[in-house]
Design a protein around this motif. Structure first.
Motif, mmCIF file in Angstrom:
data_model
loop_
_atom_site.group_PDB
_atom_site.id
_atom_site.type_symbol
_atom_site.label_atom_id
_atom_site.label_comp_id
_atom_site.label_asym_id
_atom_site.label_seq_id
_atom_site.Cartn_x
_atom_site.Cartn_y
_atom_site.Cartn_z
ATOM 1 N N MET A 1 53.272 66.415 10.453
ATOM 2 C CA MET A 1 53.256 65.045 10.925
ATOM 3 C C MET A 1 54.705 64.598 11.140
ATOM 4 O O MET A 1 55.558 64.817 10.296
ATOM 5 C CB MET A 1 52.578 64.174 9.865
ATOM 6 C CG MET A 1 52.195 62.851 10.370
ATOM 7 S SD MET A 1 51.285 61.752 9.235
ATOM 8 C CE MET A 1 50.602 62.763 7.993
ATOM 9 N N SER A 5 53.408 59.070 13.747
ATOM 10 C CA SER A 5 52.341 59.337 12.785
ATOM 11 C C SER A 5 52.868 59.341 11.349
ATOM 12 O O SER A 5 52.214 58.816 10.445
ATOM 13 C CB SER A 5 51.616 60.643 13.105
ATOM 14 O OG SER A 5 52.498 61.729 13.082
ATOM 15 N N SER A 9 51.743 56.558 8.547
ATOM 16 C CA SER A 9 51.156 56.974 7.265
ATOM 17 C C SER A 9 51.976 56.485 6.080
ATOM 18 O O SER A 9 51.416 56.003 5.086
ATOM 19 C CB SER A 9 51.031 58.499 7.206
ATOM 20 O OG SER A 9 50.088 58.933 8.140
ATOM 21 N N ARG A 12 51.575 52.635 5.787
ATOM 22 C CA ARG A 12 50.222 52.313 5.328
ATOM 23 C C ARG A 12 50.089 52.592 3.832
ATOM 24 O O ARG A 12 49.576 51.760 3.083
ATOM 25 C CB ARG A 12 49.213 53.136 6.132
ATOM 26 C CG ARG A 12 47.791 52.794 5.836
ATOM 27 C CD ARG A 12 46.844 53.583 6.768
ATOM 28 N NE ARG A 12 45.491 53.187 6.514
ATOM 29 C CZ ARG A 12 44.762 53.604 5.481
ATOM 30 N NH1 ARG A 12 45.258 54.445 4.623
ATOM 31 N NH2 ARG A 12 43.527 53.181 5.318
ATOM 32 N N GLN A 13 50.552 53.753 3.391
ATOM 33 C CA GLN A 13 50.459 54.101 1.980
ATOM 34 C C GLN A 13 51.281 53.150 1.110
ATOM 35 O O GLN A 13 50.804 52.661 0.081
ATOM 36 C CB GLN A 13 50.923 55.537 1.740
ATOM 37 C CG GLN A 13 50.730 56.005 0.315
ATOM 38 C CD GLN A 13 49.264 56.020 -0.081
ATOM 39 O OE1 GLN A 13 48.445 56.634 0.585
ATOM 40 N NE2 GLN A 13 48.918 55.323 -1.149
ATOM 41 N N ASP A 63 46.751 49.239 14.605
ATOM 42 C CA ASP A 63 46.789 49.945 13.318
ATOM 43 C C ASP A 63 45.436 50.579 13.019
ATOM 44 O O ASP A 63 45.366 51.721 12.553
ATOM 45 C CB ASP A 63 47.180 49.007 12.176
ATOM 46 C CG ASP A 63 48.681 48.801 12.074
ATOM 47 O OD1 ASP A 63 49.439 49.339 12.905
ATOM 48 O OD2 ASP A 63 49.104 48.095 11.137
ATOM 49 N N SER A 66 44.935 53.589 15.306
ATOM 50 C CA SER A 66 45.706 54.742 14.838
ATOM 51 C C SER A 66 45.044 55.387 13.629
ATOM 52 O O SER A 66 44.933 56.616 13.545
ATOM 53 C CB SER A 66 47.139 54.319 14.481
ATOM 54 O OG SER A 66 47.818 53.886 15.637
ATOM 55 N N TYR A 67 44.608 54.572 12.693
ATOM 56 C CA TYR A 67 43.949 55.097 11.497
ATOM 57 C C TYR A 67 42.705 55.904 11.873
ATOM 58 O O TYR A 67 42.508 57.031 11.417
ATOM 59 C CB TYR A 67 43.568 53.959 10.540
ATOM 60 C CG TYR A 67 42.800 54.460 9.355
ATOM 61 C CD1 TYR A 67 43.451 55.106 8.307
ATOM 62 C CD2 TYR A 67 41.418 54.328 9.297
ATOM 63 C CE1 TYR A 67 42.736 55.603 7.222
ATOM 64 C CE2 TYR A 67 40.699 54.816 8.216
ATOM 65 C CZ TYR A 67 41.363 55.457 7.187
ATOM 66 O OH TYR A 67 40.649 55.949 6.123
ATOM 67 N N ALA A 70 43.438 59.204 13.626
ATOM 68 C CA ALA A 70 43.844 60.218 12.638
ATOM 69 C C ALA A 70 42.634 60.727 11.856
ATOM 70 O O ALA A 70 42.508 61.938 11.609
ATOM 71 C CB ALA A 70 44.892 59.639 11.690
ATOM 72 N N GLN A 71 41.733 59.833 11.466
ATOM 73 C CA GLN A 71 40.547 60.254 10.726
ATOM 74 C C GLN A 71 39.631 61.109 11.602
ATOM 75 O O GLN A 71 39.020 62.061 11.121
ATOM 76 C CB GLN A 71 39.791 59.038 10.187
ATOM 77 C CG GLN A 71 40.556 58.259 9.133
ATOM 78 C CD GLN A 71 40.966 59.122 7.957
ATOM 79 O OE1 GLN A 71 42.127 59.428 7.757
ATOM 80 N NE2 GLN A 71 40.008 59.541 7.179
ATOM 81 N N GLU A 74 41.073 64.521 11.776
ATOM 82 C CA GLU A 74 40.753 65.204 10.520
ATOM 83 C C GLU A 74 39.289 65.642 10.486
ATOM 84 O O GLU A 74 38.953 66.688 9.927
ATOM 85 C CB GLU A 74 41.060 64.288 9.341
ATOM 86 C CG GLU A 74 40.995 64.993 8.003
ATOM 87 C CD GLU A 74 41.471 64.102 6.866
ATOM 88 O OE1 GLU A 74 40.702 63.959 5.896
ATOM 89 O OE2 GLU A 74 42.589 63.567 6.963
#
Length: 120
Positions: A1, A5, A9, A12-13, A63, A66-67, A70-71, A74
């Motif tokens: 990443m 990205s 991340s 967000r974290q 946001d 984007s989340y 990414a999910q 995954e």
């Protein structure tokens, strides 16, 4: 990443940690509800993430888009599946979704780009 990205991340974290460290049950319960919503049930995780992505496109929340991109990466969505999801979001949300669609595809491209070749 890397690039956007990684920044997304990390931010967000960091902010989730900051928010959830505050003793506010309403906020904590909402975050827990969100987490529970995307667990497998009658609908699998892939389907729920696709629904989340469509809703995020229609609501025009970059946001959230984007989340969920990414999910969905995954969860193993193919590019064709992404573009069908993008199509649903575009039809439901209308042309106002186009700028968000551009950013979503850019983020998808970043997430799925092959790693750079090692330098000799």
């Amino acid at each position: 990443m890397s690039g956007r990205s990684a920044q997304f991340s990390a931010f967000r974290q960091r902010m989730n940690d900051r928010i959830l460290n505050h003793d506010n049950q309403v906020v904590r319960r909402f975050f827990a509800l969100d987490t529970q919503t995307y667990k497998p049930g009658a609908l699998d995780v892939r389907t729920k993430e696709m629904l989340g992505l469509v809703a995020s496109l229609v609501l025009r929340c970059d946001d959230c888009i984007s989340y969920h991109v990414a999910q969905c990466v995954e969860a193993g969505l193919s590019e064709d599946e992404f573009f069908e999801v993008f199509g649903v979001g575009l039809v439901v949300g209308g042309s106002i979704v186009i700028p968000h669609l551009r950013r979503a595809v850019d983020f998808l491209d970043e997430l799925t780009a092959p790693p750079p070749a090692p330098a000799d």
